[in-house]
Design a protein around this motif. Structure first.
Motif, short mmCIF file in Angstrom:
data_model
loop_
_atom_site.label_atom_id
_atom_site.label_comp_id
_atom_site.label_asym_id
_atom_site.label_seq_id
_atom_site.Cartn_x
_atom_site.Cartn_y
_atom_site.Cartn_z
N LYS A 48 -10.52 -0.95 -7.34
CA LYS A 48 -10.63 -0.49 -8.73
C LYS A 48 -9.34 -0.78 -9.50
N SER A 96 -3.19 4.25 -3.08
CA SER A 96 -4.01 3.35 -2.27
C SER A 96 -4.73 4.10 -1.14
N GLY A 97 -4.35 5.33 -0.92
CA GLY A 97 -4.91 6.09 0.19
C GLY A 97 -4.27 5.73 1.52
N TYR A 98 -3.14 5.02 1.49
CA TYR A 98 -2.47 4.59 2.71
C TYR A 98 -2.10 5.79 3.58
N ARG A 99 -2.52 5.72 4.84
CA ARG A 99 -2.19 6.74 5.84
C ARG A 99 -1.67 6.04 7.08
N TYR A 115 -4.45 2.94 7.56
CA TYR A 115 -5.62 2.55 6.77
C TYR A 115 -5.41 2.96 5.32
N ILE A 116 -6.26 2.38 4.46
CA ILE A 116 -6.21 2.63 3.02
C ILE A 116 -7.61 2.98 2.53
N ASP A 117 -7.70 3.28 1.26
CA ASP A 117 -8.99 3.46 0.60
C ASP A 117 -9.29 2.16 -0.14
N PRO A 118 -10.07 1.25 0.46
CA PRO A 118 -10.28 -0.06 -0.15
C PRO A 118 -10.94 0.00 -1.53
N LEU A 119 -11.81 0.97 -1.77
CA LEU A 119 -12.45 1.08 -3.07
C LEU A 119 -11.43 1.45 -4.14
N ALA A 120 -10.52 2.35 -3.82
CA ALA A 120 -9.47 2.74 -4.78
C ALA A 120 -8.59 1.54 -5.11
N TYR A 156 0.82 -1.22 0.00
CA TYR A 156 0.00 0.00 0.00
C TYR A 156 0.85 1.26 0.00
#
Length: 98
Positions: free
Chosen positions: A86, A15-18, A78-83, A4
């Motif tokens: 996709k 991935s939006g990983y934070r 955490y990540i953005d699972p939808l991103a 991620y």
């Protein structure tokens, strides 16, 4: 976590990983089992720190009663699972998945 963290470079979309960290508060009864998990994490190179309940309160205030020891994983987040989904779906489609 590495997947991620480097997702954008690997696949062209973030991935939006934070990495906001994760704190586990463990009772004395649960410590032996938790310690076995720590050994696995450390063997795999996961950054994890053992901290006292008092030290853990620097991350977030909490009532220490019943807390024997704590662990903190600074790379957890955490990540953005939808991103992520996709990107994986797009890659699968490009490889012929239906």
């Amino acid at each position: 976590i590495e997947e991620y963290r480097t997702f954008g470079e690997r696949y062209g979309a973030p991935s939006g990983y934070r990495p906001n960290g994760y704190l586990f508060l463990v009772s004395e009864a649960g410590w032996a089992e938790h310690e076995r998990g720590l050994a696995v994490q450390r063997r795999l190179g996961v950054p994890v720190e053992e901290v006292t309940p008092t030290e853990a309160q620097a991350f977030v205030p909490f009532e220490t009663e019943g807390v024997y020891r704590c662990t903190y994983g600074p790379a957890d987040g955490y990540i953005d699972p939808l991103a992520v989904l996709k990107v994986y779906l797009k890659m699968a489609g490009e490889r012929g998945a239906r």
